[in-house]
Design a protein around this motif. Structure first.
Motif, PDB file in Angstrom:
ATOM      1  N   UNK A 520      42.092  55.230  47.532  1.00  0.00           N
ATOM      2  CA  UNK A 520      41.447  56.614  47.086  1.00  0.00           C
ATOM      3  C   UNK A 520      41.855  57.725  47.927  1.00  0.00           C
ATOM      4  N   UNK A 521      42.207  58.629  47.323  1.00  0.00           N
ATOM      5  CA  UNK A 521      42.720  59.998  48.064  1.00  0.00           C
ATOM      6  C   UNK A 521      41.743  61.151  47.842  1.00  0.00           C
ATOM      7  N   UNK A 522      41.209  61.592  49.068  1.00  0.00           N
ATOM      8  CA  UNK A 522      40.491  62.922  48.879  1.00  0.00           C
ATOM      9  C   UNK A 522      41.301  64.029  49.254  1.00  0.00           C
ATOM     10  N   UNK A 523      41.582  64.875  48.428  1.00  0.00           N
ATOM     11  CA  UNK A 523      42.493  66.092  49.044  1.00  0.00           C
ATOM     12  C   UNK A 523      41.585  67.227  49.115  1.00  0.00           C
ATOM     13  N   UNK A 524      41.567  67.903  50.322  1.00  0.00           N
ATOM     14  CA  UNK A 524      41.197  69.219  50.652  1.00  0.00           C
ATOM     15  C   UNK A 524      42.481  70.269  50.838  1.00  0.00           C
ATOM     16  N   UNK A 525      42.272  71.235  49.960  1.00  0.00           N
ATOM     17  CA  UNK A 525      43.553  72.187  49.993  1.00  0.00           C
ATOM     18  C   UNK A 525      42.953  73.518  49.160  1.00  0.00           C
ATOM     19  N   UNK A 526      44.079  74.440  49.843  1.00  0.00           N
ATOM     20  CA  UNK A 526      44.016  75.837  49.214  1.00  0.00           C
ATOM     21  C   UNK A 526      44.987  76.167  48.378  1.00  0.00           C
ATOM     22  N   UNK A 527      45.661  75.150  48.162  1.00  0.00           N
ATOM     23  CA  UNK A 527      47.096  74.929  47.287  1.00  0.00           C
ATOM     24  C   UNK A 527      47.068  74.309  45.811  1.00  0.00           C
ATOM     25  N   UNK A 528      47.729  74.648  45.091  1.00  0.00           N
ATOM     26  CA  UNK A 528      47.439  74.101  43.549  1.00  0.00           C
ATOM     27  C   UNK A 528      48.674  73.328  43.172  1.00  0.00           C
ATOM     28  N   UNK A 529      49.512  72.849  44.030  1.00  0.00           N
ATOM     29  CA  UNK A 529      50.726  72.315  43.678  1.00  0.00           C
ATOM     30  C   UNK A 529      50.693  71.240  42.746  1.00  0.00           C
ATOM     31  N   UNK A 530      49.780  70.175  43.280  1.00  0.00           N
ATOM     32  CA  UNK A 530      49.948  69.021  42.451  1.00  0.00           C
ATOM     33  C   UNK A 530      48.419  68.727  41.811  1.00  0.00           C
ATOM     34  N   UNK A 531      47.564  69.703  41.503  1.00  0.00           N
ATOM     35  CA  UNK A 531      46.252  69.622  40.954  1.00  0.00           C
ATOM     36  C   UNK A 531      46.292  68.980  39.359  1.00  0.00           C
ATOM     37  N   UNK A 532      47.482  69.095  38.776  1.00  0.00           N
ATOM     38  CA  UNK A 532      47.552  68.469  37.410  1.00  0.00           C
ATOM     39  C   UNK A 532      47.766  66.804  37.638  1.00  0.00           C
ATOM     40  N   UNK A 533      48.002  66.414  38.895  1.00  0.00           N
ATOM     41  CA  UNK A 533      48.384  64.980  39.110  1.00  0.00           C
ATOM     42  C   UNK A 533      46.900  64.605  39.560  1.00  0.00           C
ATOM     43  N   UNK A 534      45.906  65.132  40.012  1.00  0.00           N
ATOM     44  CA  UNK A 534      44.542  64.763  40.527  1.00  0.00           C
ATOM     45  C   UNK A 534      43.721  64.124  39.327  1.00  0.00           C
ATOM     46  N   UNK A 535      42.876  63.084  39.548  1.00  0.00           N
ATOM     47  CA  UNK A 535      41.983  62.541  38.578  1.00  0.00           C
ATOM     48  C   UNK A 535      40.769  63.312  38.500  1.00  0.00           C
ATOM     49  N   UNK A 536      40.440  64.013  39.569  1.00  0.00           N
ATOM     50  CA  UNK A 536      39.340  65.208  39.440  1.00  0.00           C
ATOM     51  C   UNK A 536      39.375  66.013  40.593  1.00  0.00           C
ATOM     52  N   UNK A 537      38.918  67.314  40.027  1.00  0.00           N
ATOM     53  CA  UNK A 537      38.874  68.395  40.997  1.00  0.00           C
ATOM     54  C   UNK A 537      37.451  68.902  41.220  1.00  0.00           C
ATOM     55  N   UNK A 538      36.987  69.057  42.389  1.00  0.00           N
ATOM     56  CA  UNK A 538      35.900  69.651  42.619  1.00  0.00           C
ATOM     57  C   UNK A 538      35.870  70.943  43.271  1.00  0.00           C
ATOM     58  N   UNK A 539      35.326  71.916  42.896  1.00  0.00           N
ATOM     59  CA  UNK A 539      35.382  73.232  43.269  1.00  0.00           C
ATOM     60  C   UNK A 539      34.151  73.746  43.912  1.00  0.00           C
ATOM     61  N   UNK A 540      34.127  73.914  45.310  1.00  0.00           N
ATOM     62  CA  UNK A 540      33.374  74.356  46.151  1.00  0.00           C
ATOM     63  C   UNK A 540      33.191  75.855  46.207  1.00  0.00           C
ATOM     64  N   UNK A 541      32.017  76.466  46.299  1.00  0.00           N
ATOM     65  CA  UNK A 541      31.593  77.839  46.594  1.00  0.00           C
ATOM     66  C   UNK A 541      30.521  77.780  47.387  1.00  0.00           C
ATOM     67  N   UNK A 542      30.590  78.422  48.670  1.00  0.00           N
ATOM     68  CA  UNK A 542      29.328  78.572  49.656  1.00  0.00           C
ATOM     69  C   UNK A 542      28.570  77.290  49.862  1.00  0.00           C
ATOM     70  N   UNK A 543      29.310  76.170  49.752  1.00  0.00           N
ATOM     71  CA  UNK A 543      28.506  74.826  49.954  1.00  0.00           C
ATOM     72  C   UNK A 543      28.258  74.187  48.761  1.00  0.00           C
ATOM     73  N   UNK A 544      28.295  74.866  47.702  1.00  0.00           N
ATOM     74  CA  UNK A 544      27.727  74.054  46.276  1.00  0.00           C
ATOM     75  C   UNK A 544      29.210  73.860  45.413  1.00  0.00           C
TER      76      UNK A 544
END
Length: 578
Positions: A520-544
């Motif tokens: 299981x890979x959990x990736x924290x990043x500001x970059x979007x180079x491999x976002x199309x290969x991720x099974x799920x993307x979670x967007x956080x803003x001010x902790x939510x």
């Protein structure tokens, strides 16, 4: 009182050594006391030209005995006291290391690295010196004063009282008069030395930036200014010390003069041949209170050091649960997780929920300060969570022992630290006893094996500080090999490609996804180079959590993620064109 309780917990295990050292110190004083006094008697009786040596035989033997025993007692006392002090120093340093180790993830709030380094070097030593330079001499002085009063009392109570008054003035009144000023100077010097350590640390760690911006002279001038300040403080300190020594000698001389005057006008039962002995007894008595000035000063410095050391205990503690490692696998479930660093402050995370199945790749994106790194720190057990739930196959994460967490979650951070040492040892950081064959397999999976083989000594090549021989991408691949060697089920990536170019970044992720299949890979990043290969993307803003889904759907939604991705695409496009 709490300061002394804190100090006593370190010395309590060595109480018998302490008592022995105090007894030996008292015997050493007694031997010197007897040596000087009996020497005066011997000189006086010899000056009378006795008819036979038997008339001075007893004082002659006594002088030899006291001379030899003084050296023996003093040496043994130093041996025992320093043995105790060094043993307690070991215990304090172990405590300091454990304290910092459990608080370093919190950056030890309010304390700089140089300041902490100063505590590790100077404050710990100041606590060690508290016994040698303050407590033991003070206790010996009390017993020595009692011995002095008893001996001189046989020659006259007035003589004993006069001597006691002199001892009190020289050993108590003079130090108290100057000690506050001296302690102020000592604390100031201690703070300045901490600043020097801070500047030196910053200069060594950031010398490239200092040179790049041409700020060598600015840092040098800061050090020079602190050097002048320290010099002025030391000059004042030495000056006050000389004043104290002069005052001590003055009181000592006046006391001897007063005793001699009393012997001349009173105390008729004191024979003339005994006058030199009494005077030298008085002179020897002042040896006991001679360390009093430094004892008062050392007490102030040591207690200030205790305050600085105890302050480290007030910062939050990283949870630690003992136990053997039991690697876990399965579904990671996060439910309504909230976290704040302190009561009364805004939460860093609020009601965060997601599931991570085996082999799933999850990306967590968001602005700086949105709580991404904090979430990873909670998953690895560095930060304790009290609101919400994190379960691994139904078992609450907080109930797992620390060793299990470390073997289950492996982290590749943005700032990978490579230690000065062999490459194989850097890769095997989490498994120090791993065979070379397994280390090589991990390096191959991380696509760094060939680069290592091309180095002068292969896996035995010694890396410079922070892996200076390697490029940024190579350092990250080495960090990847380090976590792959752990065989952890969960790989947590915190901005692992933050300093890499686009081509190297894609190569890194290609090697990561290939080598980490089934994990299981959990990736924290500001970059979007491999976002199309991720099974799920979670967007956080001010902790939510404000958005979640796969790349294509989030781009179509036109929300925060879509804006960030478009901006990244324009930037990366410019980089490619350049």
């Amino acid at each position: 009182m709490q300061k002394w309780s804190w100090i006593l917990k370190w010395v309590a295990p060595f109480r018998w050594r302490i008592l022995l050292a105090i007894a030996l110190g008292f015997f050493a004083f007694g031997a010197n006391f007897g040596l000087l006094g009996i020497s005066g008697l011997l000189i006086s009786r010899t000056a009378l030209h006795p008819s036979t040596i038997l008339m001075v035989y007893v004082p002659l033997v006594a002088v030899r005995f006291f001379g030899l025993s003084r050296a023996a007692f003093r040496y043994t006392e130093r041996l025992v006291s320093h043995d105790f002090a060094l043993r307690s120093l070991v215990r304090i340093r172990e405590w300091l290391f454990e304290t910092l180790e459990r608080r370093i993830p919190f950056q030890v709030s309010g304390r700089t690295f140089g300041d902490i380094l100063s505590s590790a070097l100077h404050d710990v030593d100041s606590v060690q010196f508290l016994y040698i330079r303050a407590i033991a001499p003070s206790l010996v002085a009390v017993f020595a004063a009692a011995l002095t009063f008893t001996v001189l009392g046989t020659f006259g109570v007035s003589i004993a009282v006069t001597t006691m008054i002199g001892l009190l003035v020289a050993g108590l009144l003079v130090p108290i008069t100057l000690i506050r000023y001296r302690q102020t100077l000592g604390r100031r010097a201690q703070a300045d030395r901490a600043k020097v350590a801070e500047i030196l640390t910053d200069s060594v760690r950031g010398w490239r930036d200092i040179k790049a911006f041409g700020q060598e002279s600015a840092f040098f001038n800061r050090l020079v200014h602190l050097g002048h300040t320290l010099r002025e403080t030391d000059i004042r300190s030495v000056g006050s010390q000389r004043i104290a020594q002069s005052a001590f000698l003055l009181v000592q001389g006046l006391t001897i003069c007063a005793v001699l005057w009393e012997l001349s006008v009173g105390s008729g039962h004191v024979q003339g041949v005994d006058v030199a002995m009494v005077a030298l007894f008085v002179l020897a008595a002042f040896e006991a209170v001679a360390p009093s000035f430094s004892a008062f000063e050392q007490t102030g410095v040591s207690l200030a050091g205790v305050d600085r050391l105890r302050a480290l205990e007030s910062f939050p503690v990283t949870p630690f649960i003992p136990g053997e490692p039991e690697p876990q696998s399965g579904i990671l479930t996060v439910r309504e997780l909230s976290f704040r660093y302190a009561d009364g402050v805004s939460p860093v995370l609020s009601n965060v929920s997601f599931e991570a199945h085996p082999g799933k790749k999850i990306a967590i994106v968001g602005q700086s300060g949105s709580g991404k790194t904090t979430l990873l720190n909670i998953l690895t057990g560095l930060f304790p969570y009290t609101e919400g739930s994190i379960q691994l196959d139904g078992t609450e994460l907080a109930s797992l022992n620390t060793a299990t967490l470390r073997s289950t979650f492996a982290v590749v951070s943005q700032q990978t630290h490579l230690f000065r040492g062999r490459i194989r040892d850097n890769i095997a950081l989490g498994r120090p006893n791993a065979p070379l064959g397994i280390i090589i397999e991990a390096a191959k999976l991380a696509r760094i094996h060939q680069r290592i083989e091309n180095m002068p000594e292969g896996y035995d090549t010694v890396l410079g500080e922070r892996g200076s021989q390697l490029s940024g991408g190579e350092r990250q691949r080495l960090a990847l090999a380090r976590v792959l060697l752990l065989d952890a089920q969960f790989l947590l990536m915190d901005e692992p490609t933050g300093h890499l170019d686009l081509e190297t970044e894609r190569e890194f992720y290609s090697g990561l996804f290939e080598s980490a299949r089934g994990r299981t890979i959990i990736l924290v990043t500001h970059r979007y180079a491999v976002m199309d290969q991720m099974d799920e993307i979670i967007v956080l803003k001010q902790g939510c959590v404000v958005e979640r889904g796969v790349h294509a759907d989030l781009v179509q939604q036109g929300g925060w993620y879509e804006k960030g991705y478009r901006q990244y695409a324009r930037t990366s496009g410019n980089q490619r064109s350049n």
